[in-house]
Motif scaffolding. Sequence first.
Motif, PDB file in Angstrom:
ATOM      1  N   MET A  70       0.849  -1.199   0.000  1.00  9.20           N
ATOM      2  CA  MET A  70       0.000   0.000   0.000  1.00  9.20           C
ATOM      3  C   MET A  70       0.883   1.246   0.000  1.00  9.20           C
ATOM      4  SD  MET A  70      -3.161  -1.023   0.124  1.00  9.20           S
ATOM      5  CE  MET A  70      -4.170   0.293   0.822  1.00  9.20           C
ATOM      6  N   GLU A  71       0.290   2.324  -0.408  1.00  7.13           N
ATOM      7  CA  GLU A  71       1.056   3.575  -0.443  1.00  7.13           C
ATOM      8  C   GLU A  71       1.392   4.034   0.973  1.00  7.13           C
ATOM      9  OE1 GLU A  71      -2.064   5.720  -3.054  1.00  7.13           O
ATOM     10  OE2 GLU A  71      -2.571   3.799  -2.161  1.00  7.13           O
ATOM     11  N   GLU A  72       2.502   4.729   1.091  1.00 11.37           N
ATOM     12  CA  GLU A  72       2.952   5.244   2.364  1.00 11.37           C
ATOM     13  C   GLU A  72       1.891   6.134   3.018  1.00 11.37           C
ATOM     14  OE1 GLU A  72       4.895   4.974   4.990  1.00 11.37           O
ATOM     15  OE2 GLU A  72       5.481   3.337   3.672  1.00 11.37           O
ATOM     16  N   HIS A  73       1.347   7.050   2.228  1.00 10.14           N
ATOM     17  CA  HIS A  73       0.473   8.057   2.819  1.00 10.14           C
ATOM     18  C   HIS A  73      -0.809   7.457   3.372  1.00 10.14           C
ATOM     19  CE1 HIS A  73      -0.652  12.024   3.842  1.00 10.14           C
ATOM     20  NE2 HIS A  73      -1.795  11.928   3.204  1.00 10.14           N
ATOM     21  N   SER A  74      -1.395   6.491   2.652  1.00 16.36           N
ATOM     22  CA  SER A  74      -2.642   5.924   3.175  1.00 16.36           C
ATOM     23  C   SER A  74      -2.361   5.127   4.451  1.00 16.36           C
ATOM     24  CB  SER A  74      -3.329   5.068   2.118  1.00 16.36           C
ATOM     25  OG  SER A  74      -2.528   3.955   1.815  1.00 16.36           O
ATOM     26  N   THR A  75      -1.169   4.545   4.544  1.00 11.07           N
ATOM     27  CA  THR A  75      -0.801   3.854   5.779  1.00 11.07           C
ATOM     28  C   THR A  75      -0.674   4.858   6.921  1.00 11.07           C
ATOM     29  OG1 THR A  75       0.408   2.226   4.481  1.00 11.07           O
ATOM     30  CG2 THR A  75       0.880   2.288   6.822  1.00 11.07           C
ATOM     31  N   GLN A  76      -0.117   6.020   6.612  1.00 13.89           N
ATOM     32  CA  GLN A  76       0.028   7.086   7.601  1.00 13.89           C
ATOM     33  C   GLN A  76      -1.346   7.542   8.120  1.00 13.89           C
ATOM     34  OE1 GLN A  76       2.613   8.013   9.049  1.00 13.89           O
ATOM     35  NE2 GLN A  76       1.765   9.763  10.158  1.00 13.89           N
TER      36      GLN A  76
ATOM     37  N   LEU B 128      -4.091   5.746   8.050  1.00 13.99           N
ATOM     38  CA  LEU B 128      -4.641   4.642   8.827  1.00 13.99           C
ATOM     39  C   LEU B 128      -4.032   4.619  10.228  1.00 13.99           C
ATOM     40  CD1 LEU B 128      -6.458   2.177   8.861  1.00 13.99           C
ATOM     41  CD2 LEU B 128      -4.638   0.870   7.767  1.00 13.99           C
ATOM     42  N   PHE B 129      -2.742   4.892  10.312  1.00 11.92           N
ATOM     43  CA  PHE B 129      -2.063   4.951  11.609  1.00 11.92           C
ATOM     44  C   PHE B 129      -2.718   6.007  12.503  1.00 11.92           C
ATOM     45  CE2 PHE B 129       1.121   7.210  14.211  1.00 11.92           C
ATOM     46  CZ  PHE B 129       1.455   6.206  15.090  1.00 11.92           C
ATOM     47  N   GLN B 130      -2.967   7.177  11.934  1.00 10.13           N
ATOM     48  CA  GLN B 130      -3.546   8.260  12.744  1.00 10.13           C
ATOM     49  C   GLN B 130      -4.973   7.940  13.163  1.00 10.13           C
ATOM     50  OE1 GLN B 130      -2.764  12.261  11.738  1.00 10.13           O
ATOM     51  NE2 GLN B 130      -0.710  11.861  10.998  1.00 10.13           N
ATOM     52  N   ILE B 131      -5.750   7.340  12.241  1.00 12.83           N
ATOM     53  CA  ILE B 131      -7.123   6.957  12.597  1.00 12.83           C
ATOM     54  C   ILE B 131      -7.096   5.960  13.752  1.00 12.83           C
ATOM     55  CG2 ILE B 131      -9.132   5.631  11.778  1.00 12.83           C
ATOM     56  CD1 ILE B 131      -8.757   6.965   9.049  1.00 12.83           C
TER      57      ILE B 131
ATOM     58  N   ILE C  97      -6.028   7.808  17.051  1.00 13.54           N
ATOM     59  CA  ILE C  97      -7.083   8.685  17.579  1.00 13.54           C
ATOM     60  C   ILE C  97      -8.179   7.855  18.235  1.00 13.54           C
ATOM     61  CG2 ILE C  97      -8.955  10.273  16.925  1.00 13.54           C
ATOM     62  CD1 ILE C  97      -7.088  11.426  14.793  1.00 13.54           C
ATOM     63  N   PHE C  98      -8.656   6.836  17.493  1.00  9.18           N
ATOM     64  CA  PHE C  98      -9.777   6.047  17.997  1.00  9.18           C
ATOM     65  C   PHE C  98      -9.374   5.269  19.257  1.00  9.18           C
ATOM     66  CE2 PHE C  98     -12.698   2.419  18.029  1.00  9.18           C
ATOM     67  CZ  PHE C  98     -13.899   3.092  17.959  1.00  9.18           C
ATOM     68  N   THR C  99      -8.191   4.664  19.204  1.00  8.18           N
ATOM     69  CA  THR C  99      -7.755   3.840  20.329  1.00  8.18           C
ATOM     70  C   THR C  99      -7.501   4.696  21.572  1.00  8.18           C
ATOM     71  OG1 THR C  99      -6.765   2.326  18.746  1.00  8.18           O
ATOM     72  CG2 THR C  99      -6.103   2.067  21.031  1.00  8.18           C
ATOM     73  N   ALA C 100      -6.843   5.830  21.391  1.00 10.98           N
ATOM     74  CA  ALA C 100      -6.569   6.707  22.539  1.00 10.98           C
ATOM     75  C   ALA C 100      -7.885   7.164  23.163  1.00 10.98           C
ATOM     76  CB  ALA C 100      -5.739   7.909  22.095  1.00 10.98           C
ATOM     77  N   ALA C 101      -8.859   7.539  22.316  1.00 12.98           N
ATOM     78  CA  ALA C 101     -10.150   8.010  22.829  1.00 12.98           C
ATOM     79  C   ALA C 101     -10.816   6.928  23.664  1.00 12.98           C
ATOM     80  CB  ALA C 101     -11.057   8.426  21.669  1.00 12.98           C
TER      81      ALA C 101
ATOM     82  N   LEU D 181     -13.562  -2.635  16.764  1.00 10.90           N
ATOM     83  CA  LEU D 181     -13.066  -1.624  15.825  1.00 10.90           C
ATOM     84  C   LEU D 181     -11.571  -1.381  16.016  1.00 10.90           C
ATOM     85  CD1 LEU D 181     -15.962   0.987  15.773  1.00 10.90           C
ATOM     86  CD2 LEU D 181     -15.251  -0.532  13.933  1.00 10.90           C
ATOM     87  N   ILE D 182     -11.145  -1.374  17.291  1.00 13.47           N
ATOM     88  CA  ILE D 182      -9.713  -1.154  17.553  1.00 13.47           C
ATOM     89  C   ILE D 182      -8.907  -2.302  16.942  1.00 13.47           C
ATOM     90  CG2 ILE D 182      -7.966  -1.189  19.390  1.00 13.47           C
ATOM     91  CD1 ILE D 182      -9.920   0.463  21.096  1.00 13.47           C
ATOM     92  N   ILE D 183      -9.371  -3.538  17.134  1.00 11.97           N
ATOM     93  CA  ILE D 183      -8.648  -4.689  16.582  1.00 11.97           C
ATOM     94  C   ILE D 183      -8.690  -4.652  15.057  1.00 11.97           C
ATOM     95  CG2 ILE D 183      -8.708  -7.213  16.355  1.00 11.97           C
ATOM     96  CD1 ILE D 183      -9.365  -7.333  19.321  1.00 11.97           C
ATOM     97  N   CYS D 184      -9.847  -4.298  14.502  1.00 17.80           N
ATOM     98  CA  CYS D 184      -9.983  -4.208  13.046  1.00 17.80           C
ATOM     99  C   CYS D 184      -9.015  -3.166  12.477  1.00 17.80           C
ATOM    100  CB  CYS D 184     -11.442  -3.874  12.712  1.00 17.80           C
ATOM    101  SG  CYS D 184     -11.714  -3.454  10.999  1.00 17.80           S
ATOM    102  N   LEU D 185      -9.009  -1.970  13.062  1.00 18.39           N
ATOM    103  CA  LEU D 185      -8.107  -0.917  12.580  1.00 18.39           C
ATOM    104  C   LEU D 185      -6.651  -1.305  12.837  1.00 18.39           C
ATOM    105  CD1 LEU D 185     -10.035   2.259  13.849  1.00 18.39           C
ATOM    106  CD2 LEU D 185      -9.724   1.568  11.462  1.00 18.39           C
ATOM    107  N   GLY D 186      -6.403  -1.909  13.990  1.00 15.88           N
ATOM    108  CA  GLY D 186      -5.035  -2.277  14.353  1.00 15.88           C
ATOM    109  C   GLY D 186      -4.457  -3.344  13.426  1.00 15.88           C
ATOM    110  N   LEU D 187      -5.254  -4.369  13.116  1.00 19.18           N
ATOM    111  CA  LEU D 187      -4.751  -5.412  12.218  1.00 19.18           C
ATOM    112  C   LEU D 187      -4.612  -4.881  10.785  1.00 19.18           C
ATOM    113  CD1 LEU D 187      -6.462  -8.723  13.400  1.00 19.18           C
ATOM    114  CD2 LEU D 187      -4.202  -7.827  13.935  1.00 19.18           C
ATOM    115  N   SER D 188      -5.506  -3.974  10.389  1.00 22.29           N
ATOM    116  CA  SER D 188      -5.371  -3.351   9.073  1.00 22.29           C
ATOM    117  C   SER D 188      -4.048  -2.600   8.996  1.00 22.29           C
ATOM    118  CB  SER D 188      -6.514  -2.369   8.819  1.00 22.29           C
ATOM    119  OG  SER D 188      -7.749  -3.016   8.922  1.00 22.29           O
ATOM    120  N   LEU D 189      -3.764  -1.871  10.060  1.00 15.04           N
ATOM    121  CA  LEU D 189      -2.518  -1.102  10.114  1.00 15.04           C
ATOM    122  C   LEU D 189      -1.317  -2.039  10.102  1.00 15.04           C
ATOM    123  CD1 LEU D 189      -1.143   1.644  10.491  1.00 15.04           C
ATOM    124  CD2 LEU D 189      -1.393   1.341  12.953  1.00 15.04           C
TER     125      LEU D 189
END
Lengths: 407, 407
Positions: free
Chosen positions: A1-7, A9-12, A15-19, B224-232
Amino acid sequence: MEEHSTQILFQIFVIFTAAKLLGVVGVRFGVPAVISEIVAGILIGPNLLNLVQIEEWTQALAGLGAIILLFDVGLDQKLSDLLKVGKTALAVANAGVVVPFFLGYGLMLLAGYGQIESIFMGAAMVATSVGITARVLQEMGVLKTVVATVILGAAVIDDILAMIMLAIISSLREGVDYVQIATVTGMAIGFTVFILVVGERVVRRVTPRVQRFAGGDPMFSLALIICLGLSLAAAKIKIAAIIGAFLAGLVFSEEELTTRLKPKIHALYEFLVPFFFVTMGMQMDLRVLARGDILLLASVVTALAILGKLGACGLAAYRLGGRQAIQVGMGMVPRGEVGIIVASIGLGMGTISDEIYGVVIIMVLVTTLMAPPALKVLFAKPSAPAGGAVPPPTAGAEPEQSNPPSG
Amino acid sequence: MEEHSTQILFQIFVIFTAAKLLGVVGVRFGVPAVISEIVAGILIGPNLLNLVQIEEWTQALAGLGAIILLFDVGLDQKLSDLLKVGKTALAVANAGVVVPFFLGYGLMLLAGYGQIESIFMGAAMVATSVGITARVLQEMGVLKTVVATVILGAAVIDDILAMIMLAIISSLREGVDYVQIATVTGMAIGFTVFILVVGERVVRRVTPRVQRFAGGDPMFSLALIICLGLSLAAAKIKIAAIIGAFLAGLVFSEEELTTRLKPKIHALYEFLVPFFFVTMGMQMDLRVLARGDILLLASVVTALAILGKLGACGLAAYRLGGRQAIQVGMGMVPRGEVGIIVASIGLGMGTISDEIYGVVIIMVLVTTLMAPPALKVLFAKPSAPAGGAVPPPTAGAEPEQSNPPSG
């Protein structure tokens, strides 16, 4: 995958996990999710850990979060109940809007700030967070007392008045222009009345037809289309988009529709709303508090925000009896989401500075954090005759059930 | 509000509304939502009406849509059922992967395209769209026949093989490097096995503890966290993010968990997935079809895509009897979402051209559109003895219930 979309995804993910993680920690200490999510944003944002930055897509997700949030708030408020709300609630709501507004506005003018920044501060001090108060009252099992009814009725009217105020201030760009204020007020009221009168009829007629379409849940799609469409319409006539979302929620708040929509809207809520509050926290720079004058301003604003609601709403509810009046006043203290929304719009428009944004966030955090424990103490059964708490004289205002005060 | 955020809101509104409106029209003609949404994208996208453009936030929403889509596909597939799938299904799946891949790959090489583009075309021709076939079979009430079981079992295996293939090809950037292919295959398999073995145990242990937290729905957040995390994680080790989402879905597919997660995931699905397919349509430039050679290529690719699956899968299912074998073959024809995902990854990596992307979209559109009516005809009860349709000899393969073929 492209670098930027991974970036992205990382931020999403961050954000979600920290919240959600901070939310879990917060729940243990009775801290509402709003607060946990703002704190998460402060932590991971550019001013502290710098794990995430605000980009266009963050704003798009945060904007969707705010729209779903206000749609949900609207869904919770039945129009018919609103019209039935008693005189006391109306008095409490009015007092709770007028007094805090002028306290905030006056203080800022005194401190040497301009008209617009002062108006924003006043507006940010107006709205009561229905959600937080309702949740505390519900957890304590006192939702059906007279006090709770007054608080919730007043908070709802508060919210609507704050929305109208927001519609006005979100059009203030270059300065205070009374003709413009009148125009926008007229448009906002016209928009509101039109949507509430026409909207509900249209929804009632269209709904049975929509139900027949197969494939997915057409009602849910229709609700989202109307929610997004009214948000867009509001933004196009230069009043805040979330006002449209709120009105869309009111239109759909009819009992039968709501029960089927709510769980689906809640799923969207749980995913999208954290992006809004985390983004709000990310914009908060704690360093502004290192400045003595800003810290002083934040303290005075917060004190006025508490005393203003407590005093004005308490006085307006004096007929319920002393203890009940104080309960009502305290129930109106938490500001929550609407205060934050006002501040973020001001920040986005460039009409309020980072410092004032920081002051509003502090005010919202403190008022929202102090209300739940204070309410628990105030609603606790006066079982021990220690503090001379005389049983309330008014019948029916007695809490149905209450928990012991927590630390 | 700021101009730009209003512009974003406008585009979100247009994308969502166009997708849902075309979906409603499509349903009347038996067209699956995938197709309606891609067509909506072609219509409103930069190549036709130009109402919306692809920006970073569009890609973020589309990416989230793809992740939720694959998570949902994974949720639908119980690991235990997968392991029980019979020999016939396995044979059908293998035939349905190998034959179409080499047909696509070979054709492209013959037509003078390079190795990588040819591999992408082969991969895009592999995956059967479980969703579309399952829905048609369900609507006809034949989900519990032997034919349906074989189709669904094979389609699921197909999907997993396509995912492994996708993991490999998404790492092919500069050229075909057999060492790299071996490495990525190893990593993809290792990742898959690790998540499926460790993941399910962790989820089973963690779930009861998570349940105790109040506030919102902690299970949904965790999922959702696991889904996003494994995607990442998948994206970080250079295999497609959606593979992580698919595996996360498999991990959560345990019966008890799924029933509570599904409605919430579906709400997210209904909101986010349209952004994915509309964005896919927006990238399709119909003008490539004005070129004779591309139109010819699209026709041949589509014909091979149909005949490849029909022939290979039909032959592999010969033991079920003639009519049933054809039913199985036709059930495997629709390509749907996974083909689109393969093409979009190739487009994003810059390894396939706009023309080839257009060819893949056409192939997916045609195979997906033709399968439902064809299946309806093939599954119709042979009530009239016109076509010489002898009642099938195999017991248990008789459709339990079927509708008359629709025009």
